[in-house]
Scaffold this active site. Structure first.
Site, PDB file in Angstrom:
ATOM      1  N   VAL A 107      12.338 -26.931 -11.633  1.00 47.84           N
ATOM      2  CA  VAL A 107      13.403 -27.621 -12.224  1.00 47.84           C
ATOM      3  C   VAL A 107      13.525 -28.802 -11.471  1.00 47.84           C
ATOM      4  O   VAL A 107      13.066 -28.798 -10.338  1.00 47.84           O
ATOM      5  CB  VAL A 107      14.478 -26.801 -11.794  1.00 47.84           C
ATOM      6  CG1 VAL A 107      16.104 -27.503 -12.016  1.00 47.84           C
ATOM      7  CG2 VAL A 107      14.551 -25.338 -12.294  1.00 47.84           C
ATOM      8  N   HIS A 111      16.475 -22.195  -7.488  1.00 48.50           N
ATOM      9  CA  HIS A 111      16.331 -20.802  -7.285  1.00 48.50           C
ATOM     10  C   HIS A 111      17.411 -20.152  -8.264  1.00 48.50           C
ATOM     11  O   HIS A 111      17.092 -18.944  -8.738  1.00 48.50           O
ATOM     12  CB  HIS A 111      16.996 -20.640  -5.834  1.00 48.50           C
ATOM     13  CG  HIS A 111      16.018 -21.042  -4.626  1.00 48.50           C
ATOM     14  ND1 HIS A 111      16.352 -22.018  -3.769  1.00 48.50           N
ATOM     15  CD2 HIS A 111      15.123 -20.673  -4.214  1.00 48.50           C
ATOM     16  CE1 HIS A 111      15.550 -22.290  -3.073  1.00 48.50           C
ATOM     17  NE2 HIS A 111      14.460 -21.235  -2.975  1.00 48.50           N
TER      18      HIS A 111
END
Ligand code: PAF
Length: 272
Positions: A178, A39
């Protein structure tokens, strides 16, 4: 500037209208909270590309089936506020459920095609829930660039299609997955994994890597997941040049995906 949390639709709409009136562009990062570095990467990208960043934290009941983890979904607003602030967020919209859904919901958004198969097959009501809440968040936020992670690749396609079909004044930006150093894609649901499941969870990325290198990617992905005793495969598929895999580790469902560029030169040489 420190992050400011807003709980009302009216308040969030007002501050973003004021930002735009002052000539600032808005980056929107919709989330369900329990924020992690995935995030944060969306927020940092939004901060690099927009004048002001607004993130939303809302665990959306509409996208959970009754059998799913809505009540146990991990939450930590104080930690989320710290992470959001460090990642460059100015406005955090964290509405209570009654603010977003004050009564029965009679209007939902369904995106045919993109919602079908994959997650849509296993979670038949999920994408209508996602599309509906993202439509609401975009309507509340107003003209903006909205940032979504590629980890939920099918969700990203659903959102892109909805925004285009409904002519929303929103530019959708997809951002790369990620990963942990061992390849596991970051997800709030990783918090549910036991130590043994966490070790086994690298199987998704291993399967994608094997698929990326194989002449028959789907078969290769299935083989890798089948060899991991703690994992149960939901699907391993290829769609629009993307390898997609979903598997259960105990009660936790994890997703991952990777672009497919065709078998490596090595492989082609062996076959040729
Ligand atoms: O990806 C998520 O966290 C959610 O599905 C989203 C886009 C915030 C909608 O609730």
């Amino acid at each position: 500037m420190s992050v400011q949390t807003v709980e009302s639709i009216e308040g969030f709409r007002k501050v973003l209208d004021e930002e735009r009136r002052a000539g600032r562009t808005v980056g929107l990062v919709p989330t369900m909270g329990f924020l992690h570095d995935g995030h944060a990467s969306l927020m940092r990208r939004a901060a690099a590309e927009c004048d002001v960043v607004a993130a939303t934290i809302f665990v959306n009941p509409l996208q959970f089936a009754v059998s799913e983890d809505l009540s146990s979904y991990p939450r930590d607003l104080a930690a989320d506020q710290r992470l959001a602030e460090a990642a460059g967020v100015t406005w955090l919209f964290a509405p209570p459920v009654e603010e977003m859904y004050p009564g029965d919901v009679h209007t939902t958004v369904t995106v045919a095609g993109e919602s079908e198969g994959l997650e849509g097959e296993i979670r038949p009501t999920h994408f209508a829930g996602v599309a509906t809440v993202v439509a609401k968040l975009c309507n509340i936020a107003g003209p903006c660039r909205a940032y979504f992670g590629e980890k939920d690749w099918q969700q990203l396609q659903v959102v892109r299609r909805m925004v285009a079909d409904l002519s929303m004044p929103v530019e959708v930006v997809g951002c790369p997955i990620v990963r942990e150093p061992d390849g596991l894609a970051l997800s709030s649901r990783n918090a549910y994994l036991s130590a043994a499941e966490r070790r086994a969870a690298t199987v998704l990325h291993r399967a994608l890597r094997a698929g990326a290198d194989a002449a028959d990617p789907v078969e290769a992905m299935r083989r890798v997941v089948a060899a991991e005793p703690l994992a149960e495969l939901d699907y391993a598929e290829m769609r629009d040049g993307r390898l997609l895999v979903a598997a259960r580790l105990g009660t936790t469902r994890l997703l991952d995906n990777l672009a497919w560029e065709g078998p490596s030169d090595n492989h082609k040489a062996l076959e040729g």
